[in-house]
Design an enzyme around this catalytic site. Structure first.
Site, PDB file in Angstrom:
ATOM      1  CD  GLU A 279      -2.883  -0.976  -0.057  1.00  0.00           C
ATOM      2  OE1 GLU A 279      -3.441   0.107  -0.288  1.00  0.00           O
ATOM      3  OE2 GLU A 279      -3.003  -1.977  -0.789  1.00  0.00           O
ATOM      4  CD1 TRP A 282      -1.124  -0.583  -4.031  1.00  0.00           C
ATOM      5  CD2 TRP A 282      -1.536   0.637  -5.862  1.00  0.00           C
ATOM      6  NE1 TRP A 282      -1.716  -1.411  -4.961  1.00  0.00           N
ATOM      7  CE2 TRP A 282      -1.986  -0.687  -6.091  1.00  0.00           C
ATOM      8  CE3 TRP A 282      -1.687   1.588  -6.871  1.00  0.00           C
ATOM      9  CZ2 TRP A 282      -2.575  -1.072  -7.295  1.00  0.00           C
ATOM     10  CZ3 TRP A 282      -2.279   1.206  -8.068  1.00  0.00           C
ATOM     11  CH2 TRP A 282      -2.716  -0.102  -8.272  1.00  0.00           C
ATOM     12  CD1 TRP A 310     -17.431  11.125 -18.228  1.00  0.00           C
ATOM     13  CD2 TRP A 310     -18.193   9.392 -17.042  1.00  0.00           C
ATOM     14  NE1 TRP A 310     -16.361  10.293 -17.990  1.00  0.00           N
ATOM     15  CE2 TRP A 310     -16.793   9.222 -17.268  1.00  0.00           C
ATOM     16  CE3 TRP A 310     -18.882   8.424 -16.318  1.00  0.00           C
ATOM     17  CZ2 TRP A 310     -16.095   8.113 -16.781  1.00  0.00           C
ATOM     18  CZ3 TRP A 310     -18.183   7.326 -15.831  1.00  0.00           C
ATOM     19  CH2 TRP A 310     -16.813   7.180 -16.072  1.00  0.00           C
ATOM     20  CG  ASN A 348      -8.347   1.656   0.258  1.00  0.00           C
ATOM     21  OD1 ASN A 348      -8.253   2.714  -0.343  1.00  0.00           O
ATOM     22  ND2 ASN A 348      -7.982   0.504  -0.280  1.00  0.00           N
ATOM     23  CD1 TRP A 366     -13.158   9.922 -14.494  1.00  0.00           C
ATOM     24  CD2 TRP A 366     -11.945  11.001 -12.945  1.00  0.00           C
ATOM     25  NE1 TRP A 366     -12.154  10.586 -15.150  1.00  0.00           N
ATOM     26  CE2 TRP A 366     -11.390  11.250 -14.228  1.00  0.00           C
ATOM     27  CE3 TRP A 366     -11.340  11.573 -11.831  1.00  0.00           C
ATOM     28  CZ2 TRP A 366     -10.267  12.063 -14.408  1.00  0.00           C
ATOM     29  CZ3 TRP A 366     -10.220  12.376 -11.996  1.00  0.00           C
ATOM     30  CH2 TRP A 366      -9.694  12.615 -13.277  1.00  0.00           C
ATOM     31  CD1 TRP A 389     -11.664   9.670  -6.048  1.00  0.00           C
ATOM     32  CD2 TRP A 389     -13.479   9.045  -7.196  1.00  0.00           C
ATOM     33  NE1 TRP A 389     -12.736   9.752  -5.199  1.00  0.00           N
ATOM     34  CE2 TRP A 389     -13.865   9.388  -5.881  1.00  0.00           C
ATOM     35  CE3 TRP A 389     -14.450   8.626  -8.094  1.00  0.00           C
ATOM     36  CZ2 TRP A 389     -15.193   9.317  -5.453  1.00  0.00           C
ATOM     37  CZ3 TRP A 389     -15.775   8.561  -7.675  1.00  0.00           C
ATOM     38  CH2 TRP A 389     -16.133   8.904  -6.369  1.00  0.00           C
TER      39      TRP A 389
END
Length: 483
Positions: A279, A282, A310, A348, A366, A389
């Site tokens: 993590e 990331w 969208w 998360n 988004w 996102w």
């Protein structure tokens, strides 16, 4: 770089998202290379004036952390000069007043921060004052981990493998600030930390939430997590379980050292520590994506995904408001949205669920969700938030495939099986049987009356049918593929 055999010199250390007096790259280099070192922080009105609320928990967290930092620096012979104004002007002004020869700070990778720092450097240069910045908030930055072709990675697993091959004790070791602490000085302008009222803000519910601030809060949380780290891999996905570290806000504002955290996980080993280290990797990954591809702030990482159609217009605006206000009719989504609205924190796993719901079930861009999180998350970090996102929306690097769409009911059944998290944030559903807690609209009418949860009266009916929404999303992305 100034060395000790040169004439006496002084420097100013500009604190930003690194609110600690230990293992601090800029502070270490300034203390090592100068005879006198002052410290400063700026409540930057270029940022504060854009905040939508005067009760922002992050401002309160920063202020509380600064009070602790100032006290710690004073014990070491220094102090914190706290300014309130545009940082691009305040830092050159203070540096000139203090007659320092250099300003030291730790690097920021967000596009606006990069532009701000460039302007500060230009203003300082006009005053014949040097500007030096250092890597501090990540383990690897910019071009330190590249593909064999010398290009930035766009796939996380390959980046992680290269990260692990590259990391060693050199990258994880602490900066020994204490070895040179005698150079700290208190500037005449160091008059303490302004109150929230003096900054134009009001007290939030941070105290009610008992949120731990500052270096001491970060250390306490980390100590607690080290006792639970072995279970992290198995416990991290369940929001009703104390499975995560709760260190994200401290990482965001640097009240903990990323080197200390990564070093502990790397040396400890085991499934839990390795999963948590992943993590942290990331986090590095998304920062290097932001650095190399700053267009992701406003656009999809893959340009072709900017063509996705969208939902827009009044109907979309109403759906977005329903999502924001936790009235979707899907308990796991609504409970998660209440969590962020009430506390500024969201687990998360829940971030992935609500992001998938907004983009895939409601078909809303988004960016609207990313910006809502930016306003409400205590730990808001542009790189990680944007990356997360775009991952959920299937528009980013190494993103979830567009055809893999989270089902909010099955996600709820899997990760909050007993409905403990749902009932915590949706007390109106407290008497709903476990059989129906994940989809209360399926309760028979008589049972709805008996438990006091009539759908459409006491709790919202689902605003969208997931199966139909899934088909609409598949069509939306396939239409983009044909365009």
């Amino acid at each position: 770089m100034i060395r000790k055999n040169q004439p006496a010199s002084s420097a100013l250390v500009w604190f930003r998202r690194d609110l600690r007096n230990f293992d601090h790259a800029a502070l270490y280099h300034a203390l090592r290379d100068h005879d006198t070192v002052f410290c400063a922080f700026v409540f930057d009105t270029d940022i504060l004036d854009t905040l939508p609320s005067r009760t922002d928990r992050r401002v309160e967290f920063i202020r509380a952390s600064l009070v602790e930092l100032d006290a710690a620096l004073r014990q070491q012979g220094g102090a914190l000069v706290v300014c309130h104004g545009p940082a691009r002007k305040e830092i050159p002004r203070l540096a000139a007043q203090l007659e320092v020869s250099a300003v030291y700070t730790n690097r920021d990778y967000e596009p606006q921060a990069v532009e701000r720092d460039a302007e500060v450097a230009r203003r300082l240069a006009a005053l014949d004052i040097a500007f030096s910045d250092f890597k501090d908030q990540v383990i690897f930055e910019r071009d330190e981990v590249l593909t064999q072709a010398g290009k930035p990675f766009g796939v996380f697993t390959a980046y992680k493998n290269a990260w692990l091959r590259t990391v060693n004790d050199f990258y994880l070791r602490s900066y020994p600030v204490g070895n040179h602490i005698a150079q700290l000085r208190a500037a005449p302008q160091a008059r303490g930390v302004p109150t929230l009222a003096e900054l134009g803000f009001e007290t939030s519910n941070l105290g009610t939430l008992r949120m731990k601030c500052g270096m001491s809060g970060g250390a306490e949380l980390f100590d607690d997590f080290t006792e639970r780290m072995n279970d992290y891999k198995d416990a991290r996905d369940f929001p009703a379980v104390k499975g995560v570290s709760y260190l994200s806000t401290h990482l965001r504002f640097g009240t903990v050292s990323i080197r200390e955290l990564a070093r502990h996980a790397h040396q400890r080993g085991g499934a839990g520590a390795e999963t948590w280290l992943s993590e942290l990797i990331w986090r590095d990954f998304y920062h290097q994506i932001l650095y190399h591809h700053p267009h992701v702030v406003e656009h999809a990482w893959k340009a072709e995904y900017d063509d996705i159609r969208w939902e827009t217009g009044k109907a979309a605006d109403e759906l977005f408001a329903t999502w924001c206000e936790a009235r979707t009719g899907y308990p796991i989504v609504d409970a998660a949205m209440r969590q962020i609205n009430q506390t500024g924190f969201m687990h998360n796993r829940l971030r992935m669920i609500v992001a998938s719901f907004l983009t895939k079930d409601l078909g809303i861009h988004w960016l609207r969700g990313e910006r809502y999180f930016a306003e409400h998350l205590n730990d808001y970090d542009l790189a990680a938030n944007n990356g997360g996102w775009q991952w959920a929306a299937s528009t980013g690097c190494d993103a979830q495939p567009y055809f893999r769409i989270f089902n909010p009911v099955t996600q709820s059944e899997r990760f909050d099986a007993l409905g403990k998290f749902i009932r915590r944030y949706l007390p109106e559903l407290k008497d709903v049987p476990e059989k129906y807690i994940h989809a209360p609209w399926k309760m028979p009418a008589a049972l709805q009356e008996s438990v006091g949860v009539v759908i459409g009266r006491d709790y919202a009916a689902p605003i969208v049918d997931h199966a139909q929404a899934r088909e609409a999303t598949l069509a939306r992305f396939k239409l983009r593929d044909r365009s």
